[in-house]
Write an enzyme that holds these catalytic residues in place. Structure first.
Site, PDB file in Angstrom:
ATOM      1  N   PRO A  47      -2.945  13.147 -15.667  1.00 51.03           N
ATOM      2  CG  PRO A  47      -1.320  12.357 -16.968  1.00 51.03           C
ATOM      3  CD  PRO A  47      -1.786  13.603 -16.272  1.00 51.03           C
ATOM      4  CG  ASP A  48      -4.996   7.774 -12.445  1.00 52.46           C
ATOM      5  OD1 ASP A  48      -5.885   6.915 -12.307  1.00 52.46           O
ATOM      6  OD2 ASP A  48      -4.051   7.445 -13.197  1.00 52.46           O
ATOM      7  CG  PHE A  49      -0.212   9.104  -8.796  1.00 51.16           C
ATOM      8  CD1 PHE A  49      -1.311  10.081  -8.195  1.00 51.16           C
ATOM      9  CD2 PHE A  49       1.018   9.700  -8.931  1.00 51.16           C
ATOM     10  CE1 PHE A  49      -1.042  11.196  -7.771  1.00 51.16           C
ATOM     11  CE2 PHE A  49       1.113  11.203  -8.547  1.00 51.16           C
ATOM     12  CZ  PHE A  49       0.126  11.827  -8.169  1.00 51.16           C
ATOM     13  NE  ARG A  50      -0.520   3.771  -6.165  1.00 54.94           N
ATOM     14  CZ  ARG A  50      -0.242   5.058  -5.641  1.00 54.94           C
ATOM     15  NH1 ARG A  50      -1.338   5.938  -5.946  1.00 54.94           N
ATOM     16  NH2 ARG A  50       0.821   5.329  -4.740  1.00 54.94           N
ATOM     17  CG  ASN A 121      -6.129  15.311  -6.171  1.00 61.78           C
ATOM     18  OD1 ASN A 121      -5.340  14.410  -6.154  1.00 61.78           O
ATOM     19  ND2 ASN A 121      -7.238  15.376  -6.747  1.00 61.78           N
ATOM     20  CG  ASP A 123      -5.283  19.297  -8.633  1.00 65.80           C
ATOM     21  OD1 ASP A 123      -5.526  18.443  -9.107  1.00 65.80           O
ATOM     22  OD2 ASP A 123      -5.911  19.871  -7.753  1.00 65.80           O
ATOM     23  CG  HIS A 140      -0.620  13.724  -0.185  1.00 67.69           C
ATOM     24  ND1 HIS A 140      -0.909  12.551  -1.128  1.00 67.69           N
ATOM     25  CD2 HIS A 140      -0.744  13.130   0.919  1.00 67.69           C
ATOM     26  CE1 HIS A 140      -1.205  11.631  -0.302  1.00 67.69           C
ATOM     27  NE2 HIS A 140      -1.121  11.742   1.181  1.00 67.69           N
TER      28      HIS A 140
HETATM   29  N1  APR Z   1     -13.260   8.915 -12.369  1.00 65.01           N
HETATM   30  C1  APR Z   1     -13.382   7.906 -11.452  1.00 65.01           C
HETATM   31  N2  APR Z   1     -12.317   7.351 -11.148  1.00 65.01           N
HETATM   32  C2  APR Z   1     -11.216   7.642 -11.648  1.00 65.01           C
HETATM   33  C3  APR Z   1     -11.050   8.595 -12.928  1.00 65.01           C
HETATM   34  C4  APR Z   1     -12.219   9.251 -13.207  1.00 65.01           C
HETATM   35  N3  APR Z   1     -12.024  10.106 -14.308  1.00 65.01           N
HETATM   36  N4  APR Z   1      -9.728   8.543 -13.192  1.00 65.01           N
HETATM   37  C5  APR Z   1      -9.084   7.702 -12.239  1.00 65.01           C
HETATM   38  N5  APR Z   1      -9.973   7.195 -11.463  1.00 65.01           N
HETATM   39  C6  APR Z   1      -9.443   6.360 -10.498  1.00 65.01           C
HETATM   40  C7  APR Z   1      -8.940   5.050 -10.647  1.00 65.01           C
HETATM   41  O1  APR Z   1      -9.206   4.081 -11.164  1.00 65.01           O
HETATM   42  C8  APR Z   1      -8.045   4.673  -9.303  1.00 65.01           C
HETATM   43  O2  APR Z   1      -8.615   4.073  -8.389  1.00 65.01           O
HETATM   44  O3  APR Z   1      -8.953   7.073  -9.455  1.00 65.01           O
HETATM   45  C9  APR Z   1      -7.947   6.225  -8.585  1.00 65.01           C
HETATM   46  C10 APR Z   1      -6.769   7.035  -8.584  1.00 65.01           C
HETATM   47  O4  APR Z   1      -5.818   6.106  -7.747  1.00 65.01           O
HETATM   48  P1  APR Z   1      -4.338   6.581  -7.998  1.00 65.01           P
HETATM   49  O5  APR Z   1      -3.662   6.800  -9.372  1.00 65.01           O
HETATM   50  O6  APR Z   1      -3.317   5.654  -7.033  1.00 65.01           O
HETATM   51  O7  APR Z   1      -4.308   8.107  -7.177  1.00 65.01           O
HETATM   52  P2  APR Z   1      -4.489   8.377  -5.623  1.00 65.01           P
HETATM   53  O8  APR Z   1      -5.298   7.654  -4.850  1.00 65.01           O
HETATM   54  O9  APR Z   1      -4.952   9.808  -5.561  1.00 65.01           O
HETATM   55  O10 APR Z   1      -2.827   8.316  -5.010  1.00 65.01           O
HETATM   56  C11 APR Z   1      -2.646   8.408  -3.630  1.00 65.01           C
HETATM   57  O11 APR Z   1      -0.157   8.262  -4.185  1.00 65.01           O
HETATM   58  O12 APR Z   1       1.466   8.562  -5.411  1.00 65.01           O
HETATM   59  C12 APR Z   1       0.957   8.935  -4.360  1.00 65.01           C
HETATM   60  O13 APR Z   1       1.100  11.014  -3.609  1.00 65.01           O
HETATM   61  C13 APR Z   1       0.632  10.499  -4.481  1.00 65.01           C
HETATM   62  O14 APR Z   1      -1.328  11.500  -3.773  1.00 65.01           O
HETATM   63  C14 APR Z   1      -1.113  10.399  -4.400  1.00 65.01           C
HETATM   64  C15 APR Z   1      -1.385   9.160  -3.560  1.00 65.01           C
END
Ligand code: APR
Length: 340
Positions: A47-50, A121, A123, A140
């Site tokens: 899962p992503d974060f936000r 990331n 991973d 990171h």
């Molecule tokens: N395809 C396209 N976009 C996607 C997908 C997908 N399958 N899944 C998620 N997204 C988008 C989301 O809409 C969001 O805009 O990817 C983005 C993910 O954003 P975050 O969850 O904030 O992740 P990230 O930007 O990597 O966070 C940065 O925050 O918590 C810290 O250290 C952590 O490295 C991380 C940093």
């Protein structure tokens, strides 16, 4: 000129995928710089974060953390490392396979078009897909090593694997220290490696920038797209708008999933078959790492920790009675007068 006509002219003038394809095909883009975030690994099962509801930070709500990011803040970790280890196994990339987006980065490298990848990331799936290690910076950090957060002494891999598998917090082997051990990932409150400052200038060399799967909410990576020279196209491939992408005349925003976006680009470039072959090979060669296989899901880990926190907060009836009697004996006279 009517509004419709001007809107039509603006829309037709807006650069689109074809302008990017032409730039690559005519050799005008041979130094492509890429910034990636959690959105390129959601397709791999992380899962992503936000993202609302599905993102890790919404999922952590039952833990009643001071704020979601606290789980990755070095100050919070220093006194409460338990939540981090409660979900570590579920978040560890272990046996996960690279996505077609990771494979697209490796294909750019194979075609000598990849200048550099900044990934937020941890991973390591870019390397699993075949991106050469000298072409990627894990801004990171990653899970590959670990140290005591306090005295920085290193910690053995086998003990760390055991801690991630069991969810038990590992502590520094120097008994005089007692600090909790953390993987070498950059927590909030910590600075990025000096390598970031050194590599940042690669963005100035870019003749095309791709920004994929990131909300651009966390500095200093969120600042990288702004370093791209004027006149150099920046392409956002993301479920939603992010940062200032789309504000420059030659920006292109491909809103939707990263995997669909890179396939669209690859097909338009005539690379569809190459991409599929490379992806299949990367998935097949990713070594099977059973170390963290078969553990509870992220939701189960969070549920388990939330209920143990609730139990700890619960005062037993006997304990409650003892406290009430104690308070009555000490302050009964005041309390009675006060109520009077
Ligand atoms: N395809 C396209 N976009 C996607 C997908 C997908 N399958 N899944 C998620 N997204 C988008 C989301 O809409 C969001 O805009 O990817 C983005 C993910 O954003 P975050 O969850 O904030 O992740 P990230 O930007 O990597 O966070 C940065 O925050 O918590 C810290 O250290 C952590 O490295 C991380 C940093």
């Amino acid at each position: 000129m009517s509004d419709d006509t001007s809107r039509h002219i603006k829309a037709s003038m807006e650069p689109d995928i074809q302008s990017i394809v032409d730039r690559i095909k005519t050799g005008k883009a041979t130094r492509i710089v890429v910034l990636t975030g959690a959105g390129i690994s959601t397709g791999a099962g992380i899962p992503d974060f936000r993202s609302p509801n599905t993102g890790l930070y919404d999922k952590l709500a039952p833990l009643r953390l001071p704020y979601p990011e606290a789980i990755f803040h070095v100050n919070y970790f220093s006194h409460t490392p338990e939540p981090f280890y409660a979900i570590a196994r579920a978040r560890h990339p272990g046996n996960l396979k690279p996505t077609v987006t990771h494979a697209f980065l490796a294909l750019l490298a194979k075609k000598n078009l990849l200048h550099f990848v900044f990934t937020q990331n941890i991973d390591g799936l870019e390397q699993d897909a075949g991106v050469p290690p000298d072409k990627v910076l894990w801004t990171h950090g990653n899970w590959k090593s670990q140290h005591c957060y306090k005295c920085k002494s290193s910690y053995p891999d086998d003990l760390m694997n055991k801690a991630i598998r069991t969810g038990e917090v590992p502590y520094c082997l120097d008994t005089g220290c007692g600090g909790a051990v953390k993987p070498d990932v950059v927590f909030f409150g910590q600075s990025l490696s000096a390598e970031f400052d050194e590599k940042e200038k690669e963005v100035l060399e870019a003749d095309l920038m791709l920004v994929m799967g990131t909300s651009l909410r966390v500095a200093p990576c969120s600042r990288l797209p702004r370093l791209v020279r004027r006149g150099i196209p920046r392409v956002l491939i993301n479920n939603e708008k992010a940062g200032d992408l789309g504000n420059r005349d030659d920006d292109v925003c491909i809103l939707g999933s990263c995997d669909d976006g890179v396939r669209q680009l690859a097909d338009a470039l005539g690379w569809g078959e190459d991409l599929n072959d490379l992806w299949e090979e990367a998935v097949a060669t990713k070594k099977n790492d059973q170390t963290f296989e078969g553990g509870p899901s992220l939701d189960e880990c969070i549920e388990k920790l939330a209920s143990s926190i609730k139990d700890k907060m619960k005062v037993s009836d006997g304990h409650k009675r003892m406290l009430e009697n104690h308070l009555n004996s000490k302050f009964g006279h005041i309390i009675t007068k006060g109520h009077g």
